[in-house]
Structure formats: C-alpha cells, structure tokens
Design a protein around this motif. Structure first.
Motif, PDB file in Angstrom:
ATOM      1  N   ILE A   9       0.843  -1.198   0.000  1.00 47.53           N
ATOM      2  CA  ILE A   9       0.000   0.000   0.000  1.00 47.53           C
ATOM      3  C   ILE A   9       0.879   1.249   0.000  1.00 47.53           C
ATOM      4  O   ILE A   9       0.642   2.201  -0.757  1.00 47.53           O
ATOM      5  CB  ILE A   9      -0.938   0.002   1.220  1.00 47.53           C
ATOM      6  CG1 ILE A   9      -1.970  -1.120   1.103  1.00 47.53           C
ATOM      7  CG2 ILE A   9      -1.653   1.350   1.354  1.00 47.53           C
ATOM      8  CD1 ILE A   9      -2.767  -1.357   2.378  1.00 47.53           C
ATOM      9  N   GLY A  10       1.920   1.240   0.829  1.00 47.12           N
ATOM     10  CA  GLY A  10       2.807   2.385   0.899  1.00 47.12           C
ATOM     11  C   GLY A  10       3.547   2.642  -0.406  1.00 47.12           C
ATOM     12  O   GLY A  10       3.756   3.792  -0.792  1.00 47.12           O
ATOM     13  N   ALA A  11       3.901   1.575  -1.097  1.00 45.89           N
ATOM     14  CA  ALA A  11       4.683   1.718  -2.323  1.00 45.89           C
ATOM     15  C   ALA A  11       3.826   1.979  -3.552  1.00 45.89           C
ATOM     16  O   ALA A  11       4.225   2.740  -4.449  1.00 45.89           O
ATOM     17  CB  ALA A  11       5.523   0.460  -2.541  1.00 45.89           C
ATOM     18  N   PHE A  12       2.633   1.343  -3.623  1.00 46.80           N
ATOM     19  CA  PHE A  12       1.872   1.343  -4.870  1.00 46.80           C
ATOM     20  C   PHE A  12       0.440   1.856  -4.741  1.00 46.80           C
ATOM     21  O   PHE A  12      -0.206   2.124  -5.757  1.00 46.80           O
ATOM     22  CB  PHE A  12       1.796  -0.085  -5.439  1.00 46.80           C
ATOM     23  CG  PHE A  12       3.112  -0.785  -5.539  1.00 46.80           C
ATOM     24  CD1 PHE A  12       4.121  -0.302  -6.349  1.00 46.80           C
ATOM     25  CD2 PHE A  12       3.350  -1.940  -4.802  1.00 46.80           C
ATOM     26  CE1 PHE A  12       5.340  -0.967  -6.446  1.00 46.80           C
ATOM     27  CE2 PHE A  12       4.550  -2.615  -4.885  1.00 46.80           C
ATOM     28  CZ  PHE A  12       5.553  -2.120  -5.710  1.00 46.80           C
TER      29      PHE A  12
ATOM     30  N   GLU B 298      14.553  -3.366  -9.290  1.00 50.81           N
ATOM     31  CA  GLU B 298      14.804  -4.601  -8.551  1.00 50.81           C
ATOM     32  C   GLU B 298      15.049  -4.295  -7.078  1.00 50.81           C
ATOM     33  O   GLU B 298      14.625  -5.053  -6.196  1.00 50.81           O
ATOM     34  CB  GLU B 298      16.009  -5.324  -9.153  1.00 50.81           C
ATOM     35  CG  GLU B 298      16.280  -6.679  -8.555  1.00 50.81           C
ATOM     36  CD  GLU B 298      17.391  -7.421  -9.269  1.00 50.81           C
ATOM     37  OE1 GLU B 298      17.980  -8.331  -8.652  1.00 50.81           O
ATOM     38  OE2 GLU B 298      17.672  -7.087 -10.428  1.00 50.81           O
ATOM     39  N   ALA B 299      15.714  -3.170  -6.809  1.00 47.69           N
ATOM     40  CA  ALA B 299      15.996  -2.796  -5.418  1.00 47.69           C
ATOM     41  C   ALA B 299      14.709  -2.548  -4.644  1.00 47.69           C
ATOM     42  O   ALA B 299      14.585  -2.937  -3.480  1.00 47.69           O
ATOM     43  CB  ALA B 299      16.887  -1.557  -5.385  1.00 47.69           C
ATOM     44  N   GLN B 300      13.718  -1.919  -5.274  1.00 48.41           N
ATOM     45  CA  GLN B 300      12.447  -1.681  -4.595  1.00 48.41           C
ATOM     46  C   GLN B 300      11.741  -2.995  -4.291  1.00 48.41           C
ATOM     47  O   GLN B 300      11.221  -3.193  -3.187  1.00 48.41           O
ATOM     48  CB  GLN B 300      11.536  -0.799  -5.451  1.00 48.41           C
ATOM     49  CG  GLN B 300      10.223  -0.469  -4.748  1.00 48.41           C
ATOM     50  CD  GLN B 300       9.229   0.259  -5.646  1.00 48.41           C
ATOM     51  OE1 GLN B 300       9.197   0.041  -6.857  1.00 48.41           O
ATOM     52  NE2 GLN B 300       8.414   1.123  -5.052  1.00 48.41           N
TER      53      GLN B 300
ATOM     54  N   PHE C  81      10.071  -7.251  -0.354  1.00 49.18           N
ATOM     55  CA  PHE C  81      10.089  -8.680  -0.057  1.00 49.18           C
ATOM     56  C   PHE C  81      10.761  -8.934   1.286  1.00 49.18           C
ATOM     57  O   PHE C  81      10.282  -9.738   2.102  1.00 49.18           O
ATOM     58  CB  PHE C  81      10.813  -9.420  -1.176  1.00 49.18           C
ATOM     59  CG  PHE C  81      10.553 -10.900  -1.217  1.00 49.18           C
ATOM     60  CD1 PHE C  81       9.285 -11.418  -1.027  1.00 49.18           C
ATOM     61  CD2 PHE C  81      11.586 -11.779  -1.484  1.00 49.18           C
ATOM     62  CE1 PHE C  81       9.045 -12.789  -1.084  1.00 49.18           C
ATOM     63  CE2 PHE C  81      11.368 -13.148  -1.557  1.00 49.18           C
ATOM     64  CZ  PHE C  81      10.093 -13.652  -1.352  1.00 49.18           C
ATOM     65  N   ARG C  82      11.860  -8.247   1.552  1.00 55.67           N
ATOM     66  CA  ARG C  82      12.557  -8.435   2.829  1.00 55.67           C
ATOM     67  C   ARG C  82      11.730  -7.902   3.999  1.00 55.67           C
ATOM     68  O   ARG C  82      11.739  -8.489   5.082  1.00 55.67           O
ATOM     69  CB  ARG C  82      13.923  -7.749   2.789  1.00 55.67           C
ATOM     70  CG  ARG C  82      14.973  -8.475   1.964  1.00 55.67           C
ATOM     71  CD  ARG C  82      16.369  -7.927   2.224  1.00 55.67           C
ATOM     72  NE  ARG C  82      17.382  -8.742   1.578  1.00 55.67           N
ATOM     73  CZ  ARG C  82      17.996  -8.422   0.433  1.00 55.67           C
ATOM     74  NH1 ARG C  82      17.688  -7.283  -0.177  1.00 55.67           N
ATOM     75  NH2 ARG C  82      18.905  -9.215  -0.086  1.00 55.67           N
ATOM     76  N   LYS C  83      11.008  -6.819   3.790  1.00 52.28           N
ATOM     77  CA  LYS C  83      10.157  -6.295   4.862  1.00 52.28           C
ATOM     78  C   LYS C  83       9.037  -7.278   5.181  1.00 52.28           C
ATOM     79  O   LYS C  83       8.710  -7.506   6.359  1.00 52.28           O
ATOM     80  CB  LYS C  83       9.590  -4.933   4.469  1.00 52.28           C
ATOM     81  CG  LYS C  83      10.604  -3.800   4.527  1.00 52.28           C
ATOM     82  CD  LYS C  83       9.972  -2.474   4.131  1.00 52.28           C
ATOM     83  CE  LYS C  83      10.969  -1.327   4.290  1.00 52.28           C
ATOM     84  NZ  LYS C  83      10.370  -0.030   3.895  1.00 52.28           N
ATOM     85  N   GLN C  84       8.431  -7.848   4.143  1.00 51.99           N
ATOM     86  CA  GLN C  84       7.406  -8.872   4.367  1.00 51.99           C
ATOM     87  C   GLN C  84       7.982 -10.026   5.170  1.00 51.99           C
ATOM     88  O   GLN C  84       7.380 -10.503   6.141  1.00 51.99           O
ATOM     89  CB  GLN C  84       6.875  -9.379   3.036  1.00 51.99           C
ATOM     90  CG  GLN C  84       5.808 -10.461   3.171  1.00 51.99           C
ATOM     91  CD  GLN C  84       5.869 -11.490   2.054  1.00 51.99           C
ATOM     92  OE1 GLN C  84       6.953 -11.949   1.673  1.00 51.99           O
ATOM     93  NE2 GLN C  84       4.713 -11.857   1.527  1.00 51.99           N
TER      94      GLN C  84
END
Length: 423
Positions: free
Chosen positions: A39-42, A262-264, A269-272
């Motif tokens: 949600i925060g990103a997209f 790719e960095a985003q 993915f790591r936060k999840q």
C-alpha cells in the motif's frame, strides 16, 4: 555442541496437533506483513492486484499437493471443503468457515468469524471492498478449480456489512455444473508449478498407528488435529510450511512486475519476510511454552515455517557454548531448493539478517547479537545474547492483525457434515 534436527518428525503427536493451527494462522498473517508495504509503495488498487496474483499463483499448486497427500481424490464440494480446512487462507476459527453440503456438487459456506475482515474493516469500506470483492472473487475460484475446474464460488452476501453488525460475516454458494465451461488454470499457477517448491517430495504418510492417515470419507465440521496419526501430522505440517513458501514466491513474482526497480522489489520482499518471521516466532514461543534460553530459541527456529520444510530449505541448528555464554548457530545451505527458487531464504545474507534477528528477539529481546558469514556456499548465522532491543517496525506492522493475539478454543469432538436436501 548440540545439533538440533529441523524435522517436524522429531516432534511428538500432541505437540504437532497444537502446532498445526498455529502454522495455518501464520500463513494467513503473511499478508498482514506484506500488504502494508505494498500500500505504501503502490496504493490500494495495486496492492489488491498483488494479493490476487500471489494467491492465484500459489493456491492451485498447494491445494493439489494437499489433495494428493491426504488422498482427497473426488471432485465435489465435500472434497473442496476438505482442502479449505487445510489452507493457510482459511486457518481454523480465525477464519471460521461453516459448511453445508446439499449434494455432491452443490453446497454453501458462511464465515461466522472472519479475522481478515476484523483487520481491514477499521480501514474503511474501500479496503473492505478490495478484499471481499476484488480479491475474493478470482482467488476463491482459483482455489476451487484445484478440485474441479467447473466449480464456482459466488456470494450470497458479503461485506461491507449492512447493517454494521451483520452476521455471519459473509455467505457463499458453491456449485459445480457438468455443462459449464472449465475455468483455465491461472497463468501464475502454471509458472509456479515449475518451481522446486511445487515439486519437492515430503515425508510419506505411513499406514497404521493411531489416528487418521487420510481424509477419505465424510467432511468433519472442525478438524481436531489430535485425531490424526503422527505421520499424517508430520506431512501436514510440512505441506503447510510449504504453502508459506509458495505464497511468498507468488508475492515476489507480482511485486517484481510492479516495482520500479529490482531494489524496490527486494526491499518490499525483505520487509514482508521480517514481519512474518518475528510475528510467527512470537506465537510459536507461546504455543510451545518454551523458556527464553538457547534451547527455547532452537525449539522455535526448528519449527518456524520460514525455515521449513527441511526437504526444501535444508536448515541446520546447533547450540554452542556453556552456561550464560551459550549461543545458537543457524546454517542455511547455499544449494537448497529454496535458494534455487529465489524465495525467502535467498534474501537472507550477511548484510540482511533482519528476519533472523526478528525470530530470535521474539523469543527474548536479548537474543540480539546476530552475525553472519559465508562458509563456502552456506550462510552461517550466529545468534548470541546482547542488549535488549525493541521490536522492529516490520513486526509491529504485522502485529496490527488481530491474529497476533488470537487464541484457539477446544471445540470438542467434531461432527461429520452430511448432505441435506437442497429443497
């Protein structure tokens, strides 16, 4: 040095019976960890599409696996309901499905309690509609077609609730008609079917012993896991851990498609991963009632679904040292199927140990000295005592869910569900 086996087979039957509901709930909470960052990103609409993509990619694959494991060979609504009872999308009681079977190909279900709705409802009708309409419509059918591609799941009523206290929370029909067109397999599930996760061999269920070895026959109103055999519980635990891995792969595929770089995608993915790692470890600590010592930490790591099943991830744990100097070492092999699939474990490295720190500090805040190094292809992570730390922001976000503190109840001896007249 004490080596700790990562296998669910090392747990006794009673412990596995307590563990299975926890593993199913853990899988449901993956989205509470990941979707906030989407949600925060997209924004909300893209978040909803990511949820659709991940579940449609994973659900047909892991449902097919569970059907095979428990010899659920039919193509009717009863067979579909059996699969839902062992799906991380429908953990018992938290997502309290109640089933009615009219005949072989017609049935209904209601949710007497929807934990996901309880999490989303405070966010407003737009978010409720995204979950209960936009996401549920395609993903319910994707789950259903693993049993019968002519199956359709359609709403009788669903949120937003009108009136606000409407109960049950939602109600749905399930129909299978012989002259209906078959739904195609989702494209994402076809891709998912080629992964190592989709094809890994897990522990066979052996004949004999006390308890159910398969799910042939009637549908039970509730699954009482204490009624299942030891080998069946082992296999179910492995399959549910694998459901976590498959859902994460589906999430990662969709996030990569929608990220600017790719960095985003890697960051989301790591936060999840960090959020669900810590929240699951906290619930597992309570489930096992372990002490916050090295043995307790090892006990939580050995059953953590992020690190399993062993046939897929291949993790190893050892306890080193004596007394107050005891530490725990986690070894993640670099040649596992999990690494080959580029799933969760591939995103843990010496510079990104936050998921392991979240697991360790959930057992006790002083398990905070987490370091890692490469030993050949393997990643070796040492976990030692340090200063007490606060819970990470990623875990705190996942803890927003009511599932963080949900308590399972003993519902006694389950009843079988028998067909009733559709009249």
């Amino acid at each position: 040095m004490v080596s700790i086996a990562m296998s669910y087979a090392e747990l006794d039957r009673a412990t596995l019976a307590r563990l299975l509901p926890e593993l199913l709930l853990s899988g449901q909470l993956i989205d509470r960890s990941g979707m906030a960052h989407c949600i925060g990103a997209f924004g909300r609409e893209t978040m909803a599409q990511i949820a659709i993509d991940e579940w449609m990619s994973a659900s047909p694959v892991y449902t097919k696996r569970m059907r095979s494991a428990l010899k659920i060979t039919g193509d009717g609504v009863a067979d579909m309901f059996k699969c839902l009872q062992l799906d991380i999308g429908a953990p018992p009681q938290f997502m309290d499905f109640r089933y009615t079977i009219h005949d072989e190909y017609h049935g209904e279900f209601v949710l007497n309690h929807c934990g996901a709705l309880m999490d989303v409802e405070p966010m407003g009708d737009d978010y409720v509609t995204s979950m209960c309409h936009d996401i549920e419509d395609p993903t319910f059918d994707a789950t259903a077609i693993a049993t019968n591609r002519r199956a359709r799941i359609r709403p009788i009523h669903r949120p937003p609730r009108r009136p606000a206290d409407q109960h049950p929370h939602c109600a749905w029909t399930v129909t299978i008609e012989p002259d209906r067109d078959e739904l195609p397999l989702p494209e994402g599930s076809i891709i998912m079917g080629t992964t190592r996760a989709a094809n890994v061999e897990l522990s066979p269920i052996t004949a004999g012993g006390e308890g159910h070895n398969n799910y042939i026959g009637a549908v039970w109103e509730d699954l009482r896991f204490a009624d299942w055999s030891h080998s069946a519980l082992i296999r179910m635990a492995e399959e549910v851990a694998l459901q976590h891995q498959l859902l994460a792969l589906g999430f990662a595929m969709s996030v990569r498609e929608k990220s600017a770089s790719e960095a985003q995608a890697d960051e989301i993915f790591r936060k999840q991963l960090t959020g669900i790692s810590g929240l699951s470890a906290d619930r597992l600590r309570h489930c096992l009632a372990v002490e916050p010592d090295a043995e307790g930490l090892a006990a939580v790591l050995r059953i953590h679904p992020i690190l399993g099943p062993e046939q897929y991830v291949g993790a190893r744990i050892t306890i080193n040292g004596e007394g107050a100097q005891r530490s725990v070492q986690l070894r993640l092999p670099g040649n596992s199927d999990a690494i080959a699939d580029n799933g969760w474990i591939a995103f843990i490295d010496p510079e990104h140990l936050e998921p392991v720190l979240a697991m360790a500090s959930a057992v006790h805040p002083t398990w905070s000295a987490v370091t890692g190094h490469r030993d050949g292809e393997d990643l070796v992570i040492d976990i030692a005592r340090g200063a007490a730390i606060k819970e990470s922001g990623e875990v705190a976000i996942a803890r927003f869910s009511s599932g963080a503190t949900f308590e399972f109840a003993d519902r006694g001896i389950p009843l079988s569900i028998t067909p009733v007249s559709a009249g």
